[in-house]
Motif scaffolding. Structure first.
Motif, mmCIF file in Angstrom:
data_model
loop_
_atom_site.group_PDB
_atom_site.id
_atom_site.type_symbol
_atom_site.label_atom_id
_atom_site.label_comp_id
_atom_site.label_asym_id
_atom_site.label_seq_id
_atom_site.Cartn_x
_atom_site.Cartn_y
_atom_site.Cartn_z
ATOM 1 N N SER A 5 0.935 -1.261 0.164
ATOM 2 C CA SER A 5 -0.195 -0.171 -0.051
ATOM 3 C C SER A 5 0.614 1.565 -0.249
ATOM 4 N N THR A 6 0.927 1.977 -1.003
ATOM 5 C CA THR A 6 1.992 2.912 -1.259
ATOM 6 C C THR A 6 0.600 3.996 -1.104
ATOM 7 N N TYR A 7 1.563 5.423 -0.392
ATOM 8 C CA TYR A 7 1.096 6.633 0.167
ATOM 9 C C TYR A 7 2.184 7.934 -0.246
ATOM 10 N N ARG A 31 -1.580 12.196 -0.125
ATOM 11 C CA ARG A 31 -2.445 10.632 -0.447
ATOM 12 C C ARG A 31 -1.348 10.779 1.589
ATOM 13 N N THR A 32 -2.308 10.264 2.661
ATOM 14 C CA THR A 32 -1.687 10.382 4.341
ATOM 15 C C THR A 32 -2.445 9.684 5.113
ATOM 16 N N LEU A 33 -1.024 9.041 5.994
ATOM 17 C CA LEU A 33 -1.779 7.985 6.110
ATOM 18 C C LEU A 33 -1.320 8.007 7.770
ATOM 19 N N GLY A 125 13.869 4.565 -3.117
ATOM 20 C CA GLY A 125 13.993 5.490 -2.509
ATOM 21 C C GLY A 125 13.024 6.144 -1.163
ATOM 22 N N TYR A 126 11.724 5.119 -1.140
ATOM 23 C CA TYR A 126 11.007 5.410 -0.298
ATOM 24 C C TYR A 126 10.650 4.192 0.806
ATOM 25 N N TRP A 127 10.263 4.910 1.949
ATOM 26 C CA TRP A 127 10.157 3.650 2.906
ATOM 27 C C TRP A 127 9.176 2.924 3.727
ATOM 28 N N VAL A 128 9.632 1.701 4.217
ATOM 29 C CA VAL A 128 8.500 0.675 4.309
ATOM 30 C C VAL A 128 8.167 0.296 5.826
ATOM 31 N N LEU A 129 6.854 0.811 6.120
ATOM 32 C CA LEU A 129 6.914 0.649 7.168
ATOM 33 C C LEU A 129 6.390 -1.326 6.945
ATOM 34 N N ALA A 135 6.045 4.943 1.552
ATOM 35 C CA ALA A 135 5.547 6.040 1.057
ATOM 36 C C ALA A 135 7.543 7.268 0.799
ATOM 37 N N LYS A 136 6.626 7.886 0.120
ATOM 38 C CA LYS A 136 8.295 8.346 -0.611
ATOM 39 C C LYS A 136 8.528 9.214 0.733
#
Length: 381
Positions: A5-7, A31-33, A125-129, A135-136
């Motif tokens: 799921s990308t934000y 788009r923000t989570l 370069g996206y952060w993955v949780l 998310a960027k």
């Protein structure tokens, strides 16, 4: 292509800093989570003190805030055996209500009861949780124990301050009969060593009572003295009713970081950011935390939304409120040296210096800016 799921942005922490940042991003079309380990509304250890500038940061008037709100126009300060009632102003809220109000107002996607245990960066370069969301931009707004701060940023140089506090419901008639002033007016006990203070705040049928010290290990002894003071053990009129005192047996403690200039140098890297208590921005002399939390969240959100995330640190550093904090930090260090010299020479404090200290504290307690602060800031640059 990633199946996660990308934000555009993920914010870890739904408190005032996180929700304010999210509000800016959502309004800008990103788009923000928001992820938070708690379920809102949730209990938050805090006196719930709002200085007047908070409303400008939020873009709200006090009348637009619908939950409980207590305005006050004077503060009752006790210092070295004397009581001073000083004109000042501000507001108190219940964080249980305030934080939930801001979170829902953000209009971001929210996932509550979610724990961030793993943070990585992918090939784009996206952060993955937790290998679930990406998310960027990643904003750490999870308070003193923020997982983003712990995983991605250096450990703070300064030691945490300590608090012991509790907010609880009591008998309204008993609270009204015992309080130091009108409903919502704070009663403050400045500690004789000038290394902290205690408070007793009536909020209708609620009381918020606590102690804060600049050195965490000193907070419990300081609280014990403050409790005796508020309960009238020292011979003064008690301002905590007898019916409420059993609740003081169950105080709760936590630590937080007061402002330190070095933290401004390490508040962002690689599209990861820290805001609020995750960064450690509490006002260095009064410990006010909500205003800098909201402010840092707003500035971070604006930097990202305007396509200039790299300017967050500079924007935060140069904001008038943070410029004041830099000056106050320097002043605080100077006062510490003076007090250490006085202690070594056993010089007693004068009543004039005590009154001056009380007046300065009351002025800062209202959140007002330092006169001529921009000139001082320019001289320091």
């Amino acid at each position: 292509m990633s199946t996660l799921s990308t934000y555009d942005a993920i914010i870890v922490g739904g408190g005032p800093a996180g929700s304010t940042c999210a509000s800016i991003l959502v309004r800008s079309g990103l788009r923000t989570l928001i992820l938070d380990s708690a379920h809102f509304p949730r209990v938050k250890l805090c006196a719930g003190w709002l200085s007047a500038p908070v409303w400008d940061v939020l873009g709200l008037s006090p009348t637009e805030y619908t939950p409980g709100l207590w305005a006050w126009n004077q503060v009752h300060i006790n210092f070295r055996g004397k009581k001073y009632t000083v004109k000042s102003n501000g507001y108190f809220v219940r964080r249980y209500e305030f934080d939930d109000f801001l979170l829902r107002r953000s209009n971001a996607e929210i996932l509550e009861g979610y724990f961030v245990r793993q943070i990585e960066r992918d090939s784009e370069g996206y952060w993955v949780l937790n290998n679930q969301f990406r998310a960027k931009y990643l904003v750490g707004a999870g308070g003193s124990h923020c997982p983003v701060a712990r995983a991605l940023f250096p450990k703070p140089d300064n030691q945490p301050c300590g608090t012991q506090e509790r907010e609880f419901e009591g008998i309204p008639e008993d609270i009204a009969a015992s309080r130091a002033g009108a409903d919502g007016e704070p009663e403050i006990l400045l500690h004789d060593d000038m290394k902290g203070y205690s408070w007793n705040i009536p909020k209708g049928s609620w009381l918020n009572v606590g102690t804060g010290t600049t050195v965490a290990r000193e907070v419990v002894p300081a609280w014990n003295k403050a409790r005796a003071f508020f309960e009238g053990v020292t011979g003064r009129r008690a301002t905590i009713p007898v019916s409420a005192r059993p609740m003081l047996e169950k105080m709760k403690g936590h630590g937080y970081l007061a402002f330190h200039p070095n933290r401004l140098r390490t508040c962002q890297h690689d599209n990861a950011f820290l805001v609020g208590d995750a960064l450690g921005l509490a006002q260095p002399m009064t410990g006010e935390g909500i205003l800098p939390a909201l402010l840092s969240g707003k500035i971070c959100g604006m930097a990202i939304a305007e396509g200039a995330p790299e300017t967050y640190s500079e924007r935060l550093r140069n904001h008038p409120v943070i410029s004041d904090y830099r000056i106050l930090y320097s002043f605080q260090q100077l006062v510490k040296k003076i007090l250490q010299g006085r202690s070594s020479k056993k010089q007693p404090a004068s009543s004039l210096s005590d009154r001056l200290f009380v007046r300065v504290f009351a002025y800062l307690f209202s959140g007002k800016s330092i006169p001529g602060s921009r000139i001082f800031a320019a001289m320091r640059t």
